[in-house]
Design a protein around this motif. Structure first.
Motif, PDB file in Angstrom:
ATOM      1  N   LEU A  49     -27.332  -2.146 -15.341  1.00  0.00           N
ATOM      2  CA  LEU A  49     -28.525  -2.549 -14.609  1.00  0.00           C
ATOM      3  C   LEU A  49     -28.706  -1.547 -13.472  1.00  0.00           C
ATOM      4  O   LEU A  49     -27.731  -1.004 -12.959  1.00  0.00           O
ATOM      5  N   ASP A  50     -29.963  -1.329 -13.076  1.00  0.00           N
ATOM      6  CA  ASP A  50     -30.221  -0.349 -12.022  1.00  0.00           C
ATOM      7  C   ASP A  50     -29.344  -0.567 -10.792  1.00  0.00           C
ATOM      8  O   ASP A  50     -28.855   0.369 -10.182  1.00  0.00           O
ATOM      9  N   LYS A  51     -29.164  -1.829 -10.449  1.00  0.00           N
ATOM     10  CA  LYS A  51     -28.438  -2.102  -9.208  1.00  0.00           C
ATOM     11  C   LYS A  51     -26.954  -1.748  -9.328  1.00  0.00           C
ATOM     12  O   LYS A  51     -26.273  -1.615  -8.320  1.00  0.00           O
ATOM     13  N   ASP A  52     -26.465  -1.599 -10.557  1.00  0.00           N
ATOM     14  CA  ASP A  52     -25.040  -1.314 -10.730  1.00  0.00           C
ATOM     15  C   ASP A  52     -24.728   0.163 -10.938  1.00  0.00           C
ATOM     16  O   ASP A  52     -23.567   0.559 -10.938  1.00  0.00           O
ATOM     17  N   VAL A  53     -25.797   0.953 -11.119  1.00  0.00           N
ATOM     18  CA  VAL A  53     -25.570   2.356 -11.480  1.00  0.00           C
ATOM     19  C   VAL A  53     -24.705   3.068 -10.453  1.00  0.00           C
ATOM     20  O   VAL A  53     -23.799   3.817 -10.792  1.00  0.00           O
ATOM     21  N   PHE A  54     -24.988   2.818  -9.177  1.00  0.00           N
ATOM     22  CA  PHE A  54     -24.283   3.564  -8.133  1.00  0.00           C
ATOM     23  C   PHE A  54     -23.114   2.785  -7.536  1.00  0.00           C
ATOM     24  O   PHE A  54     -22.579   3.175  -6.510  1.00  0.00           O
ATOM     25  N   ARG A  55     -22.762   1.676  -8.149  1.00  0.00           N
ATOM     26  CA  ARG A  55     -21.683   0.897  -7.553  1.00  0.00           C
ATOM     27  C   ARG A  55     -20.370   1.692  -7.581  1.00  0.00           C
ATOM     28  O   ARG A  55     -20.070   2.391  -8.538  1.00  0.00           O
ATOM     29  N   PHE A  56     -19.647   1.585  -6.474  1.00  0.00           N
ATOM     30  CA  PHE A  56     -18.412   2.342  -6.343  1.00  0.00           C
ATOM     31  C   PHE A  56     -17.269   1.388  -6.041  1.00  0.00           C
ATOM     32  O   PHE A  56     -17.458   0.457  -5.270  1.00  0.00           O
ATOM     33  N   ILE A  58     -16.538   3.489  -9.609  1.00  0.00           N
ATOM     34  CA  ILE A  58     -17.338   3.515 -10.828  1.00  0.00           C
ATOM     35  C   ILE A  58     -16.733   2.594 -11.888  1.00  0.00           C
ATOM     36  O   ILE A  58     -15.540   2.649 -12.151  1.00  0.00           O
ATOM     37  N   GLU A  59     -17.600   1.758 -12.447  1.00  0.00           N
ATOM     38  CA  GLU A  59     -17.170   0.925 -13.566  1.00  0.00           C
ATOM     39  C   GLU A  59     -17.547   1.686 -14.845  1.00  0.00           C
ATOM     40  O   GLU A  59     -18.693   1.640 -15.281  1.00  0.00           O
ATOM     41  N   TRP A  60     -16.568   2.421 -15.383  1.00  0.00           N
ATOM     42  CA  TRP A  60     -16.913   3.347 -16.479  1.00  0.00           C
ATOM     43  C   TRP A  60     -17.420   2.630 -17.709  1.00  0.00           C
ATOM     44  O   TRP A  60     -18.349   3.102 -18.358  1.00  0.00           O
ATOM     45  N   ILE A  61     -16.775   1.506 -18.044  1.00  0.00           N
ATOM     46  CA  ILE A  61     -17.267   0.737 -19.190  1.00  0.00           C
ATOM     47  C   ILE A  61     -17.888  -0.544 -18.656  1.00  0.00           C
ATOM     48  O   ILE A  61     -17.180  -1.427 -18.180  1.00  0.00           O
ATOM     49  N   PRO A  62     -19.234  -0.627 -18.694  1.00  0.00           N
ATOM     50  CA  PRO A  62     -19.905  -1.789 -18.103  1.00  0.00           C
ATOM     51  C   PRO A  62     -19.458  -3.084 -18.780  1.00  0.00           C
ATOM     52  O   PRO A  62     -19.301  -3.121 -20.012  1.00  0.00           O
ATOM     53  N   ALA A  63     -19.280  -4.117 -17.961  1.00  0.00           N
ATOM     54  CA  ALA A  63     -18.837  -5.402 -18.509  1.00  0.00           C
ATOM     55  C   ALA A  63     -19.887  -5.967 -19.460  1.00  0.00           C
ATOM     56  O   ALA A  63     -19.557  -6.488 -20.514  1.00  0.00           O
TER      57      ALA A  63
END
Lengths: 287, 309
Positions: A49-56, A58-63
């Motif tokens: 989701l857009d809001k998660d793109v820059f989350r640090f 980094i979650e390499w494999i999205p849940a």
């Protein structure tokens, strides 16, 4: 101390060799990370989701991978049209380049005619002159011909490549003359020799030129930028830029669109990687 | 041969022999023609026209008028031109040596007997074939000044004020240069790798027998044997770097301010935004002359350091 020079200690020599090997692999893996991480990040971001793109961190494999992003991009802008336009240009330009370049290269490599060396020098010189030096006159010419905002303009500008002639000539020269001489004695004319002997023997060189041209046209940005205005005529690279401009906050979608634009080149590259690398190594040119 | 012998010889050339020579040439020209027509019309003529246009005033719609040297005089007063020239030299001065060093380093690493050599070679080469727009987009997002993972990492590591990358006047050009080295080094690596594999192994064997250590073998065999490639690479890279456009247009658009405005961007803006075709061609001509002079200098210096076997 005057001990006699010892023969090198084998154990320490081996330890050194191993250390060197470890260091080499460490460097190579670090470089691999530098080269690949941007692409992996692109892939990872495209599924968020857009809001998660820059989350640090980094979650390499999205849940919860957002596969829907890949469906969405086609509806936001006419991506399919851009793909079709690019594919059309790529196929036509690549075909014309192969045909006209190999035809001319045969004469430069195997036939004798007045003005050959001078003409060839002109071809080589034109490769060295930056295209940007004459892009404005080309544009003016195309405007006079009323071809601005047509695919024809790009086809005419990119189909007659001096580089292609150069590359294929280098290859044709390496084919022994005995073959064509024998064919001539058997009564084959020059066109026959070109079609029945030269072309079949030149598959690696033709493959190299095909890949260069395909990648060049597929990735071309400046040509379409200058020549194409109508949205329905634009190419994938312009489409991608359009997407970025229109949806500048839809980070995940931008990454999905970028990744999709890379797919044809990735496929081509991975399947013909060997030709590609050898083609460059043997000809060098093409900055 | 005396003149009588010549005329005898000329007479002995039957008209059919001359006819067949003409026919052979016509066949050769027929092979060249399709490519040459396109090449002449769409490359050679614009090249010549570009030279002429540099001495003209033209806005694309009105009349073409003679400008003499005034387009060139305008450059002296054009601050953006001056900045673009300096930016171009800045870009070239760092991109060329950094790319060459990185390419040679990677090639040396990959020239050893290693597992997975093809994998590494393919990986390093991949950014070169990836589209510039896609590469620039992801690069810009990774180096996003506020949210990008690079700056988040730097902050996490305790860097107080991480660089603002393409948003900063001082850092925009270094960022573009990094992206450019990253994108291009795999290509030049392949050239170096081919050259390394062409160095005959007996040279190294002989040196080893003479007791040369690995540094000495590199310094006195590898480097000299690579000079033809280094020469070639330096010319290709220099020409390519002076032409930089797409990367800058997509990454920074020449900004912030004019921090990454290079000559080709200025040429493009003058022609396609301000419709000053003559002036734009004059700038292009300056670019051409610079590239030409540097190439000539490189060829002149060639004798001093390039070894051919």
């Amino acid at each position: 101390m005057h001990a006699a020079p010892q023969p090198r200690d084998h154990a320490s020599q081996r330890a050194r060799a191993i250390a060197l090997k470890v260091l080499t692999y460490a460097l190579l893996l670090a470089m691999t990370a530098v080269m690949l991480l941007p692409f992996l990040w692109m892939l990872s971001a495209s599924l968020k989701l857009d809001k998660d793109v820059f989350r640090f961190p980094i979650e390499w494999i999205p849940a919860a991978p957002q596969w829907g992003n890949y469906a969405l991009i086609w509806t936001r802008i006419p991506f399919l049209t851009f793909f079709a336009n690019t594919a059309k240009l790529t196929v036509i330009i690549t075909f014309l380049q192969l045909a006209t370049s190999s035809f001319a290269a045969y004469a430069f490599a195997k036939l004798d005619f007045r003005g050959r060396d001078l003409l060839f020098l002109g071809y080589i010189a034109s490769i060295a002159i930056p295209w940007q030096v004459y892009m404005v006159p080309q544009f003016i010419m195309m405007r006079r011909l009323d071809l601005v905002d047509t695919h024809m303009a790009l086809i005419l500008l990119q189909a007659f490549s001096a580089f292609g002639v150069f590359l294929l000539r280098q290859f044709f020269i390496s084919i022994p003359n005995d073959l064509s001489d024998a064919a001539r004695i058997d009564g084959l004319n020059e066109y026959g020799i070109y079609f029945r002997i030269m072309l079949p023997l030149s598959k690696p060189a033709l493959a190299t030129l095909t890949i260069f041209t395909f990648v060049g046209v597929w990735n071309d940005f400046m040509g379409p930028l200058i020549y194409l205005n109508t949205e329905a005529k634009k190419t994938i690279q312009l489409g991608l830029r359009l997407f970025i401009q229109q949806y500048s906050a839809d980070y995940a979608l931008i990454m999905a669109a970028s990744l999709v634009s890379l797919v044809p080149v990735v496929i081509l590259f991975l399947s013909f990687q060997r030709f590609f690398v050898e083609g460059i190594a043997s000809t060098g040119i093409k900055g | 041969m005396s003149s009588t012998q010549w005329s005898n010889r000329a007479q002995s050339l039957s008209s059919s022999a001359r006819h067949s020579r003409l026919k052979r040439e016509l066949v050769a020209y027929s092979f060249i023609l399709p490519n040459f027509l396109g090449f002449a019309i769409f490359t050679l003529i614009p090249m010549v026209f570009s030279l002429v246009l540099a001495f003209m005033h033209w806005d694309g719609a009105g009349a073409i008028t003679w400008a003499g040297l005034s387009n060139f005089a305008d450059m002296l007063k054009d601050e953006t031109f001056r900045i673009s020239l300096i930016n171009t030299l800045y870009y070239v001065a760092f991109t060329v040596p950094l790319t060459m060093a990185a390419a040679l380093g990677l090639a040396l690493l990959l020239n050893q007997p290693l597992r997975g050599r093809d994998f590494f070679r393919t990986t390093f080469f991949f950014p070169y074939v990836a589209s510039l727009v896609a590469v620039a987009v992801v690069w810009n997002m990774i180096f996003h000044p506020a949210m990008g993972p690079v700056n988040q990492l730097l902050s996490a590591l305790g860097v107080d004020k991480p660089p603002r990358w393409t948003a900063s006047v001082d850092w925009a050009m270094p960022t573009v240069i990094m992206a450019s080295v990253w994108k291009g080094m795999g290509y030049y690596m392949v050239l170096y790798l081919a050259a390394l594999q062409g160095i005959p192994s007996y040279l190294y064997e002989a040196a080893e027998i003479d007791g040369a250590n690995s540094w000495q073998r590199f310094r006195y065999i590898t480097l000299p044997m690579l000079t033809p490639t280094t020469f070639f690479v330096s010319i290709m890279l220099t020409i390519a770097s002076f032409k930089v456009f797409d990367l800058i247009l997509v990454m920074t658009g020449g900004g912030p301010g004019r921090a990454t405005n290079v000559l080709v961007v200025h040429t493009y803006n003058m022609a396609f935004k301000e419709f000053r075709y003559g002036y734009s061609s004059a700038i292009a001509m300056v670019l051409f002359v610079i590239v030409l002079v540097i190439t000539i200098i490189q060829f002149r210096m060639e004798r001093r350091w390039v070894n051919y076997m």
